[in-house]
Design a protein around this motif. Structure first.
Motif, mmCIF file in Angstrom:
data_model
loop_
_atom_site.group_PDB
_atom_site.id
_atom_site.type_symbol
_atom_site.label_atom_id
_atom_site.label_comp_id
_atom_site.label_asym_id
_atom_site.label_seq_id
_atom_site.Cartn_x
_atom_site.Cartn_y
_atom_site.Cartn_z
ATOM 1 N N MET A 1 -6.300 11.260 -38.697
ATOM 2 C CA MET A 1 -5.841 12.648 -39.507
ATOM 3 C C MET A 1 -4.564 12.927 -39.129
ATOM 4 O O MET A 1 -4.143 13.250 -38.150
ATOM 5 C CB MET A 1 -7.013 13.673 -39.286
ATOM 6 C CG MET A 1 -6.434 14.713 -40.099
ATOM 7 S SD MET A 1 -7.893 16.143 -40.253
ATOM 8 C CE MET A 1 -9.381 15.363 -41.306
ATOM 9 N N TYR A 2 -3.805 13.028 -40.327
ATOM 10 C CA TYR A 2 -2.378 13.520 -40.172
ATOM 11 C C TYR A 2 -2.444 14.895 -40.253
ATOM 12 O O TYR A 2 -2.848 15.946 -40.456
ATOM 13 C CB TYR A 2 -1.446 13.013 -41.504
ATOM 14 C CG TYR A 2 -1.460 11.539 -41.755
ATOM 15 C CD1 TYR A 2 -0.707 10.789 -40.993
ATOM 16 C CD2 TYR A 2 -2.239 10.995 -42.865
ATOM 17 C CE1 TYR A 2 -0.531 9.375 -41.043
ATOM 18 C CE2 TYR A 2 -2.038 9.623 -42.660
ATOM 19 C CZ TYR A 2 -1.228 8.754 -42.035
ATOM 20 O OH TYR A 2 -1.299 7.443 -42.323
ATOM 21 N N ILE A 3 -1.177 15.319 -39.115
ATOM 22 C CA ILE A 3 -1.028 16.872 -38.892
ATOM 23 C C ILE A 3 -0.115 17.177 -39.903
ATOM 24 O O ILE A 3 0.300 16.604 -40.738
ATOM 25 C CB ILE A 3 -0.416 17.172 -37.529
ATOM 26 C CG1 ILE A 3 0.966 16.281 -37.347
ATOM 27 C CG2 ILE A 3 -1.385 16.638 -36.344
ATOM 28 C CD1 ILE A 3 1.632 16.641 -35.980
ATOM 29 N N ASP A 4 0.165 18.568 -39.946
ATOM 30 C CA ASP A 4 0.935 19.480 -40.845
ATOM 31 C C ASP A 4 0.541 19.184 -42.303
ATOM 32 O O ASP A 4 1.064 18.942 -43.303
ATOM 33 C CB ASP A 4 2.444 18.975 -40.823
ATOM 34 C CG ASP A 4 2.897 19.410 -39.440
ATOM 35 O OD1 ASP A 4 2.435 20.481 -38.723
ATOM 36 O OD2 ASP A 4 3.990 18.472 -38.829
ATOM 37 N N ASN A 5 -0.803 19.136 -42.545
ATOM 38 C CA ASN A 5 -1.586 18.948 -43.822
ATOM 39 C C ASN A 5 -2.899 19.769 -43.996
ATOM 40 O O ASN A 5 -3.285 20.310 -42.944
ATOM 41 C CB ASN A 5 -2.041 17.416 -43.983
ATOM 42 C CG ASN A 5 -0.700 16.299 -44.480
ATOM 43 O OD1 ASN A 5 -0.477 16.411 -45.647
ATOM 44 N ND2 ASN A 5 -0.275 15.820 -43.450
ATOM 45 N N TYR B 1 -6.709 19.590 -46.076
ATOM 46 C CA TYR B 1 -7.320 18.598 -46.834
ATOM 47 C C TYR B 1 -8.624 19.527 -47.540
ATOM 48 O O TYR B 1 -8.966 20.459 -47.015
ATOM 49 C CB TYR B 1 -8.186 17.595 -45.730
ATOM 50 C CG TYR B 1 -7.123 16.939 -44.908
ATOM 51 C CD1 TYR B 1 -6.798 15.526 -45.323
ATOM 52 C CD2 TYR B 1 -6.548 17.628 -43.797
ATOM 53 C CE1 TYR B 1 -5.745 14.903 -44.563
ATOM 54 C CE2 TYR B 1 -5.347 16.512 -42.978
ATOM 55 C CZ TYR B 1 -5.239 15.205 -43.523
ATOM 56 O OH TYR B 1 -4.330 14.534 -42.702
ATOM 57 N N ASN C 1 -13.003 13.760 -38.278
ATOM 58 C CA ASN C 1 -11.787 12.825 -38.167
ATOM 59 C C ASN C 1 -10.655 13.249 -37.128
ATOM 60 O O ASN C 1 -9.851 12.386 -37.047
ATOM 61 C CB ASN C 1 -11.327 12.726 -39.411
ATOM 62 C CG ASN C 1 -12.043 12.213 -40.622
ATOM 63 O OD1 ASN C 1 -12.855 10.954 -40.345
ATOM 64 N ND2 ASN C 1 -12.251 12.851 -41.758
ATOM 65 N N THR D 1 -7.414 17.451 -28.782
ATOM 66 C CA THR D 1 -6.247 17.281 -29.507
ATOM 67 C C THR D 1 -5.816 18.640 -29.851
ATOM 68 O O THR D 1 -4.400 18.689 -30.251
ATOM 69 C CB THR D 1 -6.281 16.272 -30.510
ATOM 70 O OG1 THR D 1 -7.281 16.395 -31.350
ATOM 71 C CG2 THR D 1 -6.305 15.065 -29.916
ATOM 72 N N THR E 1 -0.469 22.376 -31.497
ATOM 73 C CA THR E 1 -1.078 22.155 -33.050
ATOM 74 C C THR E 1 -2.366 23.211 -33.132
ATOM 75 O O THR E 1 -3.094 23.390 -32.364
ATOM 76 C CB THR E 1 -1.860 20.846 -32.972
ATOM 77 O OG1 THR E 1 -0.676 19.731 -32.738
ATOM 78 C CG2 THR E 1 -2.547 20.647 -34.312
ATOM 79 N N HIS F 1 2.715 22.836 -35.175
ATOM 80 C CA HIS F 1 1.873 21.823 -36.124
ATOM 81 C C HIS F 1 0.529 22.441 -36.665
ATOM 82 O O HIS F 1 0.116 23.383 -36.008
ATOM 83 C CB HIS F 1 1.665 20.468 -35.619
ATOM 84 C CG HIS F 1 2.936 19.623 -34.899
ATOM 85 N ND1 HIS F 1 3.898 19.053 -35.784
ATOM 86 C CD2 HIS F 1 3.488 19.229 -33.607
ATOM 87 C CE1 HIS F 1 4.667 18.518 -35.123
ATOM 88 N NE2 HIS F 1 4.642 18.581 -33.856
ATOM 89 N N ILE G 1 -3.150 21.753 -38.895
ATOM 90 C CA ILE G 1 -4.191 21.100 -39.754
ATOM 91 C C ILE G 1 -5.084 22.181 -40.497
ATOM 92 O O ILE G 1 -5.571 23.120 -39.857
ATOM 93 C CB ILE G 1 -5.043 19.974 -38.919
ATOM 94 C CG1 ILE G 1 -4.387 18.829 -38.363
ATOM 95 C CG2 ILE G 1 -6.109 19.398 -39.834
ATOM 96 C CD1 ILE G 1 -5.169 17.896 -37.393
#
Length: 310
Positions: free
Chosen positions: A1-5, A7, A17, A22, A253, A274, A276
């Motif tokens: 899973m990409y950070i700075d996004n 969903y 995911n 983390t 994050t 960062h 999510i």
């Protein structure tokens, strides 16, 4: 899973995911379970009257348009609402424990009425309950009704006069609890050891002064003009910034599983963290996309100007 996004989907599935250990901070304004909107109805005992509106509510404008349930409930099964809220929190809190790092903080806005059920669910999942912060928002709508008005409608003017000055409902809700949890660190170790290993577990006292607060657990921050209009339970941007800076450092994050209009994510972006985010409601997900895009453009422009200026 990409950070700075952010969903779009059910956070209970999306969080699977994310790799374990983390996330540095989870900051979320979760549903309170008090039936303020469709997404806040978290119990099974519903009927056609719930979220309806009376003529008096419609006259109130944008506040209290929809009918919730009285504290006493409408039936015996309404007594299960607190337990069902506990069950709902329990359905996802274990995954929160998995993804956050040892010593990492969790801040949850949980509402006064069912906060105790939220606390129990977090503790039962394995979190440490650190404290309850008090957010004093100073301004709040008040819908407590004069009981004399009820008697007047019944034309019981004797009782109306006898009970003049008495109200039904609650006092003005200027205080909201912010529940503060922490993931346990290594048994046999110390919090200082955890800070060295994960950069988590301590808090930055000076940040309270930065935001004009006393060094205690009462936070007084009012909503500004830009803190309204995107979501019915939108929180002040500076409030989220304070909580982020209180417990994290740049580059770490932040996760918000109930992102709403993404105030937490915007705050993280502006503080060089960062992020999510998850948001199930497509309407607010689209609002978040637009808001984050604007915030990113402003952040990049500001960083460019700062770089040119030295």
């Amino acid at each position: 899973m990409y950070i700075d996004n952010i969903y779009n989907g059910d956070c209970r599935e999306l969080i699977k995911n994310i790799e374990n250990n983390t996330i540095d901070l989870i900051l979320s304004d979760i549903p309170y379970g008090i039936s303020t909107e469709e997404w806040d109805v978290l119990h099974s005992n519903t009927n056609s009257a719930l979220l309806g509106a009376s003529p008096a509510q419609l006259q109130a404008g944008n506040i209290f348009k929809k009918r919730g349930k009285p504290l006493n409930g409408w039936s015996e099964s309404d007594k299960l609402i607190p337990k069902q809220y506990y069950d709902w929190v329990s359905s996802w809190v274990g995954n929160w424990l998995n993804v956050i790092k040892p010593g990492g903080s969790v801040f949850v806005f949980a509402g006064r009425r069912l906060a105790h059920r939220c606390i129990c669910a977090f503790e039962d999942a394995g979190f440490i309950y650190k404290d309850m912060l008090g957010w004093n928002k100073q301004k709040a709508a008040h819908r407590a009704q004069h009981i004399s008005c009820v008697f007047d409608r019944r034309q019981d003017f004797t009782s109306s006069q006898e009970w003049a000055g008495w109200k039904v409902g609650n006092l003005r809700p200027v205080f909201e609890p912010i529940l503060w949890f922490m993931k346990p660190y290594k048994i046999g170790g110390t919090l200082a050891d955890n800070v060295l290993e994960y950069s988590l577990g301590a808090y930055n006292e000076g940040i309270l002064q930065k935001y004009g607060q006393q060094t205690n657990n009462i936070i007084t921050i009012e909503s500004e003009k830009g803190d309204k209009g995107l979501h019915p339970t939108q929180k002040p941007l500076n409030l989220m910034k304070l909580l982020i800076e209180l417990t994290t450092r740049e580059g770490q994050t932040i996760l918000d599983p109930f992102a709403g209009s993404s105030t937490t994510l915007v705050a993280a972006l502006e503080l060089n963290r960062h992020f999510i985010g998850f948001e199930q409601n497509k309407k607010y997900f689209d609002v978040s996309l637009k808001r984050l895009e604007e915030a990113k453009n402003n952040f990049e422009t500001s960083a460019h100007i700062t770089s040119i200026g030295g």
